[in-house]
Write a protein that holds these residues in place. Structure first.
Motif, PDB file in Angstrom:
ATOM      1  N   MET A   1       0.823  -1.199   0.000  1.00 48.88           N
ATOM      2  CA  MET A   1       0.000   0.000   0.000  1.00 48.88           C
ATOM      3  C   MET A   1       0.862   1.255   0.000  1.00 48.88           C
ATOM      4  SD  MET A   1      -3.077   1.108   0.120  1.00 48.88           S
ATOM      5  CE  MET A   1      -4.428   1.770   0.965  1.00 48.88           C
ATOM      6  N   VAL A   2       1.931   1.240   0.823  1.00 55.67           N
ATOM      7  CA  VAL A   2       2.825   2.394   0.905  1.00 55.67           C
ATOM      8  C   VAL A   2       3.548   2.596  -0.419  1.00 55.67           C
ATOM      9  CG1 VAL A   2       4.859   3.313   2.061  1.00 55.67           C
ATOM     10  CG2 VAL A   2       3.089   2.192   3.411  1.00 55.67           C
ATOM     11  N   ALA A   3       3.991   1.521  -1.033  1.00 52.63           N
ATOM     12  CA  ALA A   3       4.670   1.625  -2.317  1.00 52.63           C
ATOM     13  C   ALA A   3       3.734   2.195  -3.378  1.00 52.63           C
ATOM     14  CB  ALA A   3       5.193   0.257  -2.754  1.00 52.63           C
ATOM     15  N   TRP A   4       2.463   1.785  -3.346  1.00 50.74           N
ATOM     16  CA  TRP A   4       1.490   2.302  -4.307  1.00 50.74           C
ATOM     17  C   TRP A   4       1.231   3.789  -4.079  1.00 50.74           C
ATOM     18  CZ3 TRP A   4      -3.547   4.205  -4.068  1.00 50.74           C
ATOM     19  CH2 TRP A   4      -4.205   4.278  -5.308  1.00 50.74           C
ATOM     20  N   LEU A   5       1.121   4.246  -2.799  1.00 53.82           N
ATOM     21  CA  LEU A   5       0.898   5.664  -2.473  1.00 53.82           C
ATOM     22  C   LEU A   5       2.092   6.533  -2.873  1.00 53.82           C
ATOM     23  CD1 LEU A   5      -0.901   5.468   0.989  1.00 53.82           C
ATOM     24  CD2 LEU A   5      -1.884   6.170  -1.189  1.00 53.82           C
ATOM     25  N   LYS A   6       3.312   5.977  -2.826  1.00 55.07           N
ATOM     26  CA  LYS A   6       4.506   6.731  -3.227  1.00 55.07           C
ATOM     27  C   LYS A   6       4.432   7.138  -4.693  1.00 55.07           C
ATOM     28  CE  LYS A   6       8.032   4.915  -0.098  1.00 55.07           C
ATOM     29  NZ  LYS A   6       9.286   4.155  -0.031  1.00 55.07           N
ATOM     30  N   VAL A   7       3.754   6.353  -5.498  1.00 59.99           N
ATOM     31  CA  VAL A   7       3.619   6.653  -6.930  1.00 59.99           C
ATOM     32  C   VAL A   7       2.344   7.439  -7.200  1.00 59.99           C
ATOM     33  CG1 VAL A   7       3.371   5.592  -9.211  1.00 59.99           C
ATOM     34  CG2 VAL A   7       4.966   4.612  -7.555  1.00 59.99           C
ATOM     35  N   ALA A   8       1.254   7.078  -6.555  1.00 54.99           N
ATOM     36  CA  ALA A   8      -0.056   7.677  -6.858  1.00 54.99           C
ATOM     37  C   ALA A   8      -0.154   9.134  -6.391  1.00 54.99           C
ATOM     38  CB  ALA A   8      -1.162   6.852  -6.228  1.00 54.99           C
ATOM     39  N   LEU A   9       0.331   9.449  -5.207  1.00 53.25           N
ATOM     40  CA  LEU A   9       0.193  10.823  -4.684  1.00 53.25           C
ATOM     41  C   LEU A   9       0.988  11.846  -5.504  1.00 53.25           C
ATOM     42  CD1 LEU A   9       0.059  10.241  -0.813  1.00 53.25           C
ATOM     43  CD2 LEU A   9      -1.807  10.808  -2.374  1.00 53.25           C
ATOM     44  N   PRO A  10       2.239  11.585  -5.875  1.00 50.93           N
ATOM     45  CA  PRO A  10       2.926  12.566  -6.731  1.00 50.93           C
ATOM     46  C   PRO A  10       2.262  12.724  -8.093  1.00 50.93           C
ATOM     47  CG  PRO A  10       4.535  11.185  -5.652  1.00 50.93           C
ATOM     48  CD  PRO A  10       3.194  10.597  -5.356  1.00 50.93           C
ATOM     49  N   LEU A  11       1.731  11.625  -8.669  1.00 45.98           N
ATOM     50  CA  LEU A  11       1.036  11.727  -9.947  1.00 45.98           C
ATOM     51  C   LEU A  11      -0.250  12.549  -9.817  1.00 45.98           C
ATOM     52  CD1 LEU A  11       1.506   8.157 -11.469  1.00 45.98           C
ATOM     53  CD2 LEU A  11       2.535  10.303 -12.229  1.00 45.98           C
ATOM     54  N   ALA A  12      -0.958  12.391  -8.697  1.00 45.77           N
ATOM     55  CA  ALA A  12      -2.173  13.185  -8.462  1.00 45.77           C
ATOM     56  C   ALA A  12      -1.818  14.663  -8.314  1.00 45.77           C
ATOM     57  CB  ALA A  12      -2.892  12.676  -7.225  1.00 45.77           C
ATOM     58  N   ALA A  13      -0.726  14.960  -7.641  1.00 38.71           N
ATOM     59  CA  ALA A  13      -0.285  16.349  -7.484  1.00 38.71           C
ATOM     60  C   ALA A  13       0.072  16.957  -8.833  1.00 38.71           C
ATOM     61  CB  ALA A  13       0.899  16.423  -6.529  1.00 38.71           C
ATOM     62  N   LEU A  14       0.762  16.206  -9.692  1.00 31.38           N
ATOM     63  CA  LEU A  14       1.097  16.695 -11.029  1.00 31.38           C
ATOM     64  C   LEU A  14      -0.163  16.930 -11.858  1.00 31.38           C
ATOM     65  CD1 LEU A  14       4.258  14.623 -11.992  1.00 31.38           C
ATOM     66  CD2 LEU A  14       4.099  17.087 -11.680  1.00 31.38           C
ATOM     67  N   LEU A  16      -3.193  17.767 -10.698  1.00 25.95           N
ATOM     68  CA  LEU A  16      -3.838  18.988 -10.201  1.00 25.95           C
ATOM     69  C   LEU A  16      -3.094  20.239 -10.680  1.00 25.95           C
ATOM     70  CD1 LEU A  16      -4.759  18.016  -6.525  1.00 25.95           C
ATOM     71  CD2 LEU A  16      -6.325  18.489  -8.403  1.00 25.95           C
ATOM     72  N   LEU A  17      -1.781  20.181 -10.641  1.00 23.72           N
ATOM     73  CA  LEU A  17      -0.980  21.324 -11.062  1.00 23.72           C
ATOM     74  C   LEU A  17      -1.132  21.601 -12.551  1.00 23.72           C
ATOM     75  CD1 LEU A  17       0.993  23.390  -9.921  1.00 23.72           C
ATOM     76  CD2 LEU A  17       2.848  21.844 -10.449  1.00 23.72           C
ATOM     77  N   SER A  18      -1.205  20.549 -13.352  1.00 27.11           N
ATOM     78  CA  SER A  18      -1.359  20.750 -14.802  1.00 27.11           C
ATOM     79  C   SER A  18      -2.741  21.311 -15.133  1.00 27.11           C
ATOM     80  CB  SER A  18      -1.100  19.450 -15.557  1.00 27.11           C
ATOM     81  OG  SER A  18      -2.082  18.495 -15.210  1.00 27.11           O
TER      82      SER A  18
END
Length: 194
Positions: A1-14, A16-18
């Motif tokens: 779960m932690v490994a999946w969140l490490k990838v998903a949260l930065p992608l979600a932030a990108l 939102l920013l885009s």
């Protein structure tokens, strides 16, 4: 779960920013800034200075500093200027200071006169607090007058008078505060502490 969140949260932030840049409004730099026509006409007719500061020395050596929120020269003509929220500090050559505040002022340097109008408060370092609706002062020398009624808190009590005059009668002499025209003093002796 932690490994999946490490990838998903930065992608979600990108993501939102885009969307912030993709969905933003286009600003036309050639479009005029919205102003009311009356405000533009007022600025064109009247010369305005925000936060003016003036300092100088009278002929007798007293130092005067003048600060206001704004000064306007009506219709752009030379002559009297109108100021808002005025503060004047006078350092007397004989020692002591006088501070004057008012809601407005009309200043005519060419005719050596200024009128401080509206809730005028004069405070001296000797303990006098004088209030009036109008105080007239000369610009080149220490000559401050209130042609109308004044109310004062003094070191000896409360005072009411029909007129007031602050001046230096003789060059290099100490300044004198004179009350005239029906002076009434309520003497309030200081309580002696044991």
């Amino acid at each position: 779960m932690v490994a999946w969140l490490k990838v998903a949260l930065p992608l979600a932030a990108l993501g939102l920013l885009s969307t912030l840049f993709l969905l933003s409004r286009v600003i036309d730099p050639t479009q005029a800034i919205p102003f009311a026509d009356t405000e533009v006409q007022d600025r064109l007719l009247n010369q305005r200075v925000s936060g003016p500061y003036y300092s100088g020395t009278t002929a007798d050596g007293d130092q005067i500093a003048f600060v206001a929120d704004s000064v306007v020269t009506p219709n752009g003509f030379a002559g009297a200027s109108d100021a808002d929220n005025v503060f004047v500090k006078i350092d007397l050559i004989g020692g002591g200071t006088v501070n004057v505040t008012s809601q407005a002022a009309s200043i005519d340097v060419a005719n050596d006169i200024s009128d401080l109008i509206g809730n005028v408060v004069l405070k001296s370092s000797t303990g006098y607090i004088v209030t009036s609706e109008l105080i007239t002062a000369r610009v080149s020398t220490l000559d401050i007058r209130s042609p109308g009624p004044v109310f004062a808190d003094t070191p000896v009590g409360e005072l009411v008078a029909g007129a007031m005059h602050l001046s230096t009668p003789v060059p290099s002499a100490p300044a004198q505060l004179v009350f005239t025209n029906g002076v009434k003093l309520i003497y309030l002796p200081k309580q002696v502490k044991e």
